[in-house]
Write a protein that holds these residues in place. Structure first.
Motif, short mmCIF file in Angstrom:
data_model
loop_
_atom_site.label_atom_id
_atom_site.label_comp_id
_atom_site.label_asym_id
_atom_site.label_seq_id
_atom_site.Cartn_x
_atom_site.Cartn_y
_atom_site.Cartn_z
N LEU A 104 0.88 -1.34 0.14
CA LEU A 104 0.16 0.15 0.15
C LEU A 104 1.36 1.46 -0.07
CD1 LEU A 104 -2.56 -1.13 2.74
CD2 LEU A 104 -2.66 -0.98 0.60
N THR A 105 0.71 2.17 -0.83
CA THR A 105 1.28 3.55 -0.54
C THR A 105 -0.17 4.41 -0.28
OG1 THR A 105 2.32 3.10 -2.97
CG2 THR A 105 2.12 5.50 -1.73
N PHE A 106 0.65 4.58 1.17
CA PHE A 106 0.06 6.00 1.84
C PHE A 106 -0.10 7.33 1.77
CE2 PHE A 106 -1.75 2.84 4.96
CZ PHE A 106 -1.25 1.62 5.14
N GLY A 107 -0.71 8.54 2.53
CA GLY A 107 -0.35 9.21 2.26
C GLY A 107 -0.20 10.06 3.73
N TRP B 34 5.67 -5.48 6.32
CA TRP B 34 5.88 -4.65 6.93
C TRP B 34 6.27 -3.54 6.47
CZ3 TRP B 34 7.52 -5.64 12.17
CH2 TRP B 34 7.18 -6.95 11.94
N TYR B 35 6.02 -2.23 7.46
CA TYR B 35 5.70 -1.02 6.93
C TYR B 35 6.48 -0.02 7.58
CZ TYR B 35 1.80 -1.90 4.28
OH TYR B 35 1.44 -1.85 2.41
N GLN B 36 7.46 0.80 7.31
CA GLN B 36 8.31 1.97 9.08
C GLN B 36 7.27 3.10 8.56
OE1 GLN B 36 12.05 4.49 7.46
NE2 GLN B 36 13.04 3.21 8.57
N GLN B 37 6.73 3.48 9.68
CA GLN B 37 6.20 4.80 9.65
C GLN B 37 7.06 6.43 10.52
OE1 GLN B 37 2.31 4.64 11.51
NE2 GLN B 37 2.14 7.22 10.89
N ALA B 38 7.82 6.67 9.88
CA ALA B 38 8.43 7.87 10.37
C ALA B 38 7.85 9.17 11.19
CB ALA B 38 8.95 7.82 9.84
N LEU B 39 7.85 9.87 12.24
CA LEU B 39 7.02 11.00 12.75
C LEU B 39 6.45 12.07 11.43
CD1 LEU B 39 6.46 10.80 15.57
CD2 LEU B 39 8.17 13.15 15.85
N LEU B 83 20.22 6.18 12.76
CA LEU B 83 19.77 6.89 13.32
C LEU B 83 18.11 6.84 12.48
CD1 LEU B 83 22.09 9.50 14.42
CD2 LEU B 83 21.67 7.51 15.77
N ASP B 84 18.29 7.35 11.37
CA ASP B 84 17.34 7.27 10.15
C ASP B 84 16.12 5.82 10.51
OD1 ASP B 84 18.64 9.49 7.36
OD2 ASP B 84 17.37 9.74 9.94
N ASP B 85 17.16 5.03 11.08
CA ASP B 85 15.62 4.26 11.38
C ASP B 85 15.09 4.40 12.66
OD1 ASP B 85 18.61 1.72 9.62
OD2 ASP B 85 17.27 3.08 8.99
N SER B 86 15.04 4.99 13.07
CA SER B 86 13.96 5.73 14.61
C SER B 86 12.34 5.55 13.94
CB SER B 86 14.52 6.06 14.95
OG SER B 86 15.98 6.16 15.98
N ALA B 87 11.65 4.69 14.45
CA ALA B 87 10.31 4.69 13.44
C ALA B 87 9.77 3.70 14.35
CB ALA B 87 10.35 4.83 12.31
N LEU B 88 7.76 3.72 13.69
CA LEU B 88 6.97 3.16 13.98
C LEU B 88 7.24 1.66 12.80
CD1 LEU B 88 5.08 1.68 16.41
CD2 LEU B 88 3.31 3.19 14.85
N THR B 102 -4.79 -5.91 7.92
CA THR B 102 -4.96 -6.02 9.14
C THR B 102 -3.71 -5.70 9.98
OG1 THR B 102 -6.87 -7.44 9.84
CG2 THR B 102 -6.18 -7.28 11.78
N PHE B 103 -3.67 -4.88 10.41
CA PHE B 103 -2.46 -4.03 10.70
C PHE B 103 -2.81 -4.60 12.88
CE2 PHE B 103 -0.15 -1.45 8.07
CZ PHE B 103 -1.06 -0.84 7.07
N GLY B 104 -0.80 -4.74 13.06
CA GLY B 104 -0.05 -4.57 14.77
C GLY B 104 -0.27 -3.64 14.73
N SER B 105 0.28 -2.79 16.51
CA SER B 105 0.08 -1.95 17.23
C SER B 105 1.40 -1.19 16.87
CB SER B 105 -0.46 -1.93 18.77
OG SER B 105 -1.43 -2.56 18.72
N GLY B 106 2.85 -2.23 16.20
CA GLY B 106 3.76 -1.70 15.87
C GLY B 106 4.84 -1.79 16.89
N THR B 107 5.74 -1.67 16.46
CA THR B 107 7.20 -1.97 17.44
C THR B 107 8.15 -0.10 17.24
OG1 THR B 107 7.13 -4.09 17.53
CG2 THR B 107 9.40 -2.52 18.14
N ARG B 108 8.01 0.36 18.44
CA ARG B 108 8.06 1.85 18.04
C ARG B 108 10.31 1.44 18.74
NH1 ARG B 108 7.42 6.24 16.33
NH2 ARG B 108 5.68 6.45 17.06
N LEU B 109 11.36 1.26 17.62
CA LEU B 109 12.55 1.33 17.38
C LEU B 109 12.39 2.32 17.66
CD1 LEU B 109 14.75 -0.49 17.48
CD2 LEU B 109 14.49 -0.10 14.59
N THR B 110 14.17 2.82 18.69
CA THR B 110 14.38 3.74 18.49
C THR B 110 16.34 4.22 18.34
OG1 THR B 110 12.99 5.06 20.76
CG2 THR B 110 15.44 5.92 20.20
#
Lengths: 116, 112
Positions: A104-107, B34-39, B83-88, B102-110
């Motif tokens: 998926l590509t997200f906004g 798997w997905y990476q979500q930065a702030l 350092l830039d790998d810090s993300a959810l 269906t997503f999990g709640s995630g792992t917050r990596l610092t």
């Protein structure tokens, strides 16, 4: 280059009124679109989806509209409730044509705030 | 088993180290991604596994790797942490796109 854009970082709506969240995309190969809702410290929760062969899909208070020629979709929430306050993500996929292997590509999301 | 569970919920690592994040998908969900979500950003696709084989990858370097097991669990491994790998980091599974992932709640990596 962002392929899925949500240009409003935040939106404030009064309880009971309609919330309209917008999303634009640039890649005409996308053929499936989804909306997710995310509360803090939780993963995104699937809300509603629409395939490119339709222009509207409705599920309870949530309706998604797709305008393929404008490469635009919107999520309508009627009536808005306090529990709707969350970050809403628009996402797109090649699912039906690519087997979902591109993910998926997200906004970047829109923070919806429902005011009492 | 219902839902997608991820462990650990939070993790702090030092730059240059390696990390393994774990996910347990819903029974019957043969696809896990798997997905990476930065702030301040939306989730970004890392890769996807279907029946234990990687069948899609986003714009992430090879130091991001994964495994999927027959019991619907999976792992994300990241080597040489930056350092830039810090993300959810989010794990997601599905069977049919019309029902979404269906997503999990995630792992917050610092990474420090």
């Amino acid at each position: 280059d962002q392929q899925v854009k949500q240009n409003s970082p935040s939106l404030s709506v009064q309880e009971g009124r309609i919330s309209i969240l917008n999303c634009d995309y640039t890649n005409s190969m996308f053929d499936y679109f989804l909306w997710y809702k995310k509360y803090p410290a939780e993963g995104p929760t699937f809300l509603i989806s629409i395939s490119s062969i339709k222009d509207k899909n409705e599920d309870g208070r949530f309706t998604v509209f797709l305008n393929k020629s404008a490469k635009h979709l919107s999520l309508h929430i009627v009536p808005s409730q306090p529990g709707d306050s969350a970050v809403y993500f628009c996402a797109a996929s090649y699912a039906y044509s690519g087997g979902g292997a591109d993910g998926l590509t997200f906004g970047k999301g829109t923070h919806l705030i429902i005011q009492p | 088993e219902t839902g997608v569970t991820q462990s650990p919920t939070h993790l702090i690592k030092t730059r240059g180290q390696q990390v393994t994040l774990r996910c347990s998908s819903q029974s019957g969900h043969n696809t896990v991604s798997w997905y990476q979500q930065a702030l301040g950003q939306g989730p970004q696709f890392i890769f996807q596994y279907y029946r234990e084989e990687e069948n899609g990858r986003g714009n992430f370097p090879p130091r991001f790797s994964g495994l999927q097991f027959p019991n619907y669990s999976s792992e994300l491994n990241v080597n040489a942490l930056e350092l830039d790998d810090s993300a959810l980091y989010l794990c997601a599974s599905n069977t049919d796109m019309k029902y979404g992932y269906t997503f999990g709640s995630g792992t917050r990596l610092t990474v420090v």
